[in-house]
Design an enzyme around this catalytic site. Structure first.
Site, PDB file in Angstrom:
ATOM      1  N   CYS A  50       0.823  -1.212   0.000  1.00 34.51           N
ATOM      2  CA  CYS A  50       0.000   0.000   0.000  1.00 34.51           C
ATOM      3  C   CYS A  50       0.857   1.261   0.000  1.00 34.51           C
ATOM      4  CB  CYS A  50      -0.937   0.001   1.205  1.00 34.51           C
ATOM      5  SG  CYS A  50      -0.094  -0.122   2.793  1.00 34.51           S
ATOM      6  N   ARG A  52       4.195   1.359  -1.331  1.00 32.79           N
ATOM      7  CA  ARG A  52       5.253   1.399  -2.346  1.00 32.79           C
ATOM      8  C   ARG A  52       5.020   0.372  -3.441  1.00 32.79           C
ATOM      9  NH1 ARG A  52       9.927   1.822   0.197  1.00 32.79           N
ATOM     10  NH2 ARG A  52       9.028   1.971   2.293  1.00 32.79           N
TER      11      ARG A  52
END
Length: 425
Positions: A50, A52
């Site tokens: 969420c 990267r």
């Protein structure tokens, strides 16, 4: 020999961009398989969470640059309208290794020291290995990153101390009551915050957890997930307050769910046996005057955030130790990379001298006995080992920059008249 990393993360792009460019596991496999099969990369891996989406690529041609990979991912996600190359970062050579080491050791996380990222890096490596996209370079890089993370966890305190409200609450309860397995706990509210607190309690060996919620089915679902199967109707939980050593409140309400008068009666029934109340609600769920009661320990979100801030300060103080570990491993990884670059020359050098030795021994094969030939072969092997020791040692010696490698390789190839690798293969 290069390893490129490009990607978006919480430092370079807002959440809507990170969401737009993220890859599911199926897409992850498809994307890196496409990179390999199209001849663009020798090796490839993608970390997608969420916070990267990062590519780690060993390019197969000079045209595959950081900019090329950015555009390639944007095109794959059909995101040209929303995502621009400026949203990405780029790393190369040892910069890529440093970045992965920082990611794996949780100092590049949104929350400093958040340990979940290591499992996500391991998942990324597993996915890459499953589609045969993890070769010698990525395998060594990832396993070194895992080693760095392990050293950071065992040799520093970067991951110690709660940094979320729910976990800070549980950690505080454990400090007051060292053995949570012996305590009876009431959770008022089965929403996200309450659920996290209950799960953290469970991880600390608390098993006697009773849950109440306005919607009873939600309380029952959480109780079943935890394996406690203990619930109370929201209308009647106050009748049992005296039974609990720890009370956690996490409900959305404008009125206090626990008043000073109610808890005064509760303490009388308990004969002043200590109680911890952890108020995780916003607005507050509990009358603050309760804190004035004897043997009553009340902590609200502000108090817990103070604990979190102190823990983050302690984690930040550990950064020099973490960076020292990363530097040490980075030097070792760089030296290993350099040995890969000189290995073809070492192999060619050894092969040439072995060929000379075998040709010369062949001239005497039928002029001496088998025992004498064996002694001659043993002697020449020892001579070759001594002759080659210094040039091989020179090739393998640590160097300041990768730019010095070609000059060493060229020197050895010219002195010993070795053919260029591209002429041999």
């Amino acid at each position: 020999m290069n390893i490129i990393s490009v990607g978006v993360n919480h430092k370079t792009a807002p959440i809507e961009i990170r969401e737009r460019i993220s890859l599911s596991e199926v897409q992850n496999k498809e994307f890196i398989t496409d990179l390999i099969s199209s001849g663009l990369a020798h090796e490839a891996m993608v970390i997608s969470t969420c916070n990267r989406t990062e590519l780690y690529v060993v390019p197969a041609m000079h045209e595959v640059t950081g900019e090329y990979l950015k555009e390639y991912l944007i095109a794959y996600k059909d995101a040209r309208k929303e995502v621009r190359p400026e949203h990405f970062f780029s790393r190369f050579y040892c910069g890529t290794a440093r970045h992965l080491f920082e990611v794996s050791s949780a100092i590049d996380s949104l929350i400093l020291g958040e340990g979940q990222i290591l499992g996500q890096v391991k998942d990324a490596y597993r996915i890459s290995a499953e589609v045969q996209a993890a070769g010698i370079l990525l395998t060594r890089l990832c396993h070194t990153a895992f080693s760095v993370a392990k050293k950071v966890k065992t040799k520093t305190k970067i991951m110690e101390g709660a940094v979320s409200v729910s976990y800070a609450a549980v950690e505080l309860a454990q400090k007051i009551f060292s053995n949570l397995s012996m305590k009876k706990i009431l959770l008022i509210g089965a929403g996200e915050t309450g659920e996290l607190a209950a799960k953290h309690m469970f991880q600390k060996n608390a098993r006697n957890i009773v849950i109440t919620n306005r919607t009873l089915s939600k309380a029952e679902a959480l109780a079943e997930e935890l394996g406690t199967k203990k619930v109370l109707p929201f209308e009647s939980y106050k009748d049992y307050l005296h039974e609990f050593d720890i009370i956690i409140t996490a409900v959305s309400t404008k009125e206090y769910v626990l008043s000073e008068a109610e808890m005064h009666q509760t303490m009388m029934k308990r004969r002043l046996k200590p109680v911890i109340i952890l108020d995780l609600g916003l607005p507050r769920n509990v009358d603050p005057d309760i804190a004035k009661l004897q043997n009553m320990f009340l902590k609200d979100i502000d108090a817990l955030k103070h604990i979190i801030d102190k823990n983050l300060e302690r984690r930040s103080a550990e950064l020099p130790k973490v960076n020292a570990i990363i530097e040490e491993e980075l030097i070792a990884f760089g030296q290993w990379i350099n040995t890969l670059k000189v290995r073809p020359t070492i192999v060619d050098l050894q092969s040439k001298f072995i060929e000379i030795k075998e040709k010369e021994l062949e001239r005497y094969r039928y002029k001496v006995s088998e025992d004498e030939l064996a002694r001659m072969e043993h002697l020449t092997d020892r001579i070759l080992k001594k002759i080659l020791h210094h040039p091989i040692k020179m090739l393998k010696a640590p160097i300041d920059t990768a730019n010095n490698i070609p000059s060493r390789v060229n020197l050895v190839r010219n002195v010993f008249d070795l053919e260029e690798p591209n002429q041999q293969h």
